[in-house]
Write an enzyme that holds these catalytic residues in place. Structure first.
Site, PDB file in Angstrom:
ATOM      1  N   CYS A 173      36.499  42.061  32.302  1.00  0.00           N
ATOM      2  CA  CYS A 173      36.531  40.882  32.958  1.00  0.00           C
ATOM      3  C   CYS A 173      35.553  40.641  34.411  1.00  0.00           C
ATOM      4  CB  CYS A 173      37.512  39.966  33.176  1.00  0.00           C
ATOM      5  SG  CYS A 173      38.695  40.943  34.244  1.00  0.00           S
ATOM      6  N   HIS A 230      33.859  36.238  45.935  1.00  0.00           N
ATOM      7  CA  HIS A 230      34.117  35.069  45.081  1.00  0.00           C
ATOM      8  C   HIS A 230      33.359  33.952  45.093  1.00  0.00           C
ATOM      9  CE1 HIS A 230      37.589  38.135  45.035  1.00  0.00           C
ATOM     10  NE2 HIS A 230      37.823  37.748  43.765  1.00  0.00           N
ATOM     11  N   ARG A 261      41.825  33.074  36.537  1.00  0.00           N
ATOM     12  CA  ARG A 261      42.295  33.065  38.194  1.00  0.00           C
ATOM     13  C   ARG A 261      43.044  32.133  38.674  1.00  0.00           C
ATOM     14  NH1 ARG A 261      36.478  35.160  37.900  1.00  0.00           N
ATOM     15  NH2 ARG A 261      36.273  37.391  38.449  1.00  0.00           N
TER      16      ARG A 261
END
Ligand code: PEP
Ligand code: MG
Length: 607
Positions: free
Chosen positions: A516, A196, A310
């Site tokens: 995505c 991430h 997110r």
């Protein structure tokens, strides 16, 4: 004047781009304090220095605790109380002072050794409760160490303009907080390209090279300038004028290409149903968004929707779960920005590297397979419902969809839908004018979900493939671990078959499928994804121009034929090379009006 020697370091390119700037080396907790021996008359001064660091840390925590108490964050307050108990522990402090006197070593050295002893003791207990306690010890010790190091440890948001930040590791929330003007690039010793942190640096357009050995850097006396080549993974310290000139030119070319492309494609706003061009391809090009500060980028880059918000970054940035009201304000802002275009808000995908310190349940031995995302939400139903209520309220103002993360079976989807129904009923009772339910979707990022798309598809309105996780779970490769990066392979036939299984099962139950994960932002994958029948690609704003450009230059028949060809191949390498070759042959030529250089090191300068 002596001529400076260029020094080269090498790592894995994670976020592309070129940066030239002043190096800043951030101290990390894990950097070992030197074992310097002190003279006898320095010992009492050292103890005073230790006490002063404790006092400053204590004052910080008391102040922070007050702030959290005012905000009503009870869990946070209890964590800080635990921190206070640790630094006020007379036994620990007496022992450290005695060791400073006895060993004649610096306070930071003795302190670090003591914390390491703690870690070993707690780990040997194999008890999640004690592991959690060690997290507290580790957290507070970082603060004390920072003061012991005379605040030499600069905080990330204090680095000056034009810095190249060298640091041991980087968390997603740290990357999210930095200012683009100050941090030109990141270089770390550890880190995965699908992590991430990688996603955030790419979204912010900050070049990032990971897995770099710092030994040469640590041995240098002075480094006045550094170049980070986020295309090849090369770092050049103290570059010569000649090297600098080369990289300045490359950087300028890249910036110009990106700007040209942005200009060219952004202004072609889509019809409301998506991008139906003469080439027969209908695909919506939406954006992945992590930070509310990026809402502005959506219109700048011509996003046709938000394919993935997110929302967990709201939690990461604050360190606590924002209230329903606070979330409503943010979702409302996002929905207003999009002026009727679809906005997919994903429920908190908390877990693994997206964690806050005060989660109940403690640290897990294997968090990627643990209480993450929907599992966490279904355990913490109050938190989940508060988020759903905030999203439902925002849905009154635009075209909002709700996405459930990490669904692995039908039961989880049904339970999540139940929460939505309950929240809707509550809001209606309270007098909110909810007209129709927002569309509900589930992420397909676990192989078991990919295998039951027929069942899931009948119970929701859309599916969103999260290839970042799907690849990790399908291939059993940690997406954050650079050691196994070569095994994390998006072109493995097994992965591609899963994708085809998802799209064809979805077609059978007439449910639209978006994608995505990060492969959507890789232009080489565009024909394959279109050939598979994906109806929406969602990528970070900065990748929209290149992806849009590719979509506009691909014919439906070509995409389908290439996809057929790919599925006849047996090896990941052959597939990868074919996709890369096709991209160079078609897209790059279309982009520049001339063939790309054959030098593969710079074959994707455009993104
Ligand atoms: C994915 O897994 O592909 C995804 C989009 O979710 P995240 O990267 O946030 O886990
Ligand atoms: Mg995921």
């Amino acid at each position: 004047m002596t001529k400076q020697q260029e020094v080269y370091l090498e790592g894995h390119p994670v976020s592309r781009g070129i940066a030239i700037g002043i190096p800043i080396v951030l101290d990390s907790f894990d950097t070992k304090a030197p074992e310097t021996r002190l003279s006898d008359d320095a010992l009492e001064g050292e103890i005073t220095r230790y006490r002063r660091a404790l006092k400053k840390s204590h004052d910080d925590i008391v102040r922070l605790k007050g702030e959290l108490a005012r905000e009503g964050v009870k869990d946070g307050v209890s964590v800080l109380e635990a921190h206070l108990q640790i630094i006020q522990d007379p036994l620990l402090n007496e022992q450290i002072e005695q060791e400073i006197r006895g060993t004649k070593r610096t306070a930071e050295y003795v302190f670090q050794v003591a914390i390491e002893r703690f870690r070993k003791k707690f780990q040997a207990l194999h008890d999640p409760f004690f592991e959690q306690r060690f997290e507290d010890v580790h957290d507070i010790s970082k603060r004390v160490l920072a003061y012991l190091r005379d605040m030499k440890r600069m905080h990330l948001n204090e680095v000056p303009m034009n810095s190249i930040v060298f640091t041991h590791s980087l968390t997603p929330s740290e990357a999210a907080e930095v200012s683009r003007e100050c941090v030109q690039a990141f270089v770390t010793q550890v880190g995965g390209s699908m992590s991430h942190t990688a996603i955030v640096t790419k979204a912010k357009g900050i070049p990032y090279v990971a897995n770099v050995n710092f030994s040469k850097l640590n041995a240098m006396h002075s480094i006045t300038m550094a170049i980070v080549d986020g295309l090849s993974g090369k770092i050049i310290l103290n570059p010569t004028e000649k090297t600098l000139a080369q990289y300045r030119e490359l950087k300028a070319t890249m910036t110009m290409q990106v700007e040209e492309l942005k200009e060219k494609v952004v202004n072609t706003r889509p019809p409301s149903s998506g991008n139906r061009a003469q080439n027969g391809i209908q695909v919506r090009l939406s954006a992945n968004v992590e930070l509310s500060s990026d809402f502005e980028l959506l219109s700048q880059y011509g996003a046709e929707g938000v394919g993935l918000f997110r929302s967990e970054y709201l939690v990461l940035q604050r360190g606590y779960f924002p209230s329903e009201e606070e979330q409503f304000g943010i979702y409302k802002d996002l929905v207003m920005h999009m002026q009727g275009l679809p906005v997919v808000i994903r429920a908190f995908d908390i877990g693994v590297d997206k964690v806050v310190c005060n989660l109940k349940g403690g640290r897990e031995v294997n968090p990627a397979l643990g209480c993450r995302a929907i599992r966490f939400l279904l355990r913490e139903k109050e938190l989940f419902k508060a988020q759903i209520r905030a999203i439902l309220r925002a849905s009154l103002l635009g075209n909002v969809r709700i996405l459930f993360p990490m669904i692995s079976n039908l039961h989880e989807l049904m339970e999540a839908k139940q929460i939505v129904h309950e929240a809707e009923a509550e809001l209606k009772n309270e007098g909110h004018a909810l007209l129709s339910s927002p569309k509900l979707g589930c992420m397909i990022e676990v192989p078991s979900a990919a295998l039951i798309v027929d069942l899931l598809g009948k119970e929701c309105d859309f599916l969103s493939i999260g290839t970042n996780d799907l690849i990790q779970y399908a291939l059993a490769v940690d997406r954050d671990n650079q050691q196994t990066a070569t095994c994390y392979n998006s072109t493995q036939p097994g992965v591609l078959r899963l994708l085809r299984m998802i799209t064809s099962a979805a077609k059978n139950v007439a449910v639209p499928v978006s994608l995505c994960g990060e492969i959507a932002s890789d232009p080489r994958f565009v024909p394959l994804l279109l050939g598979l029948g994906i109806t929406e690609l969602s990528v970070s704003c900065r990748f929209l121009p290149i992806i849009k450009h590719c979509v506009q230059h691909i014919k439906k028949e070509y995409a389908e034929a290439l996809t057929e060809q790919i599925f006849a191949m047996k090896s990941a390498k052959e597939i990868y090379e074919t996709l890369a070759h096709e991209y160079l042959k078609n897209m790059a030529v279309a982009m520049r009006g001339k063939a790309m250089p054959t030098n593969t090191q710079y074959d994707f300068t455009m993104y």
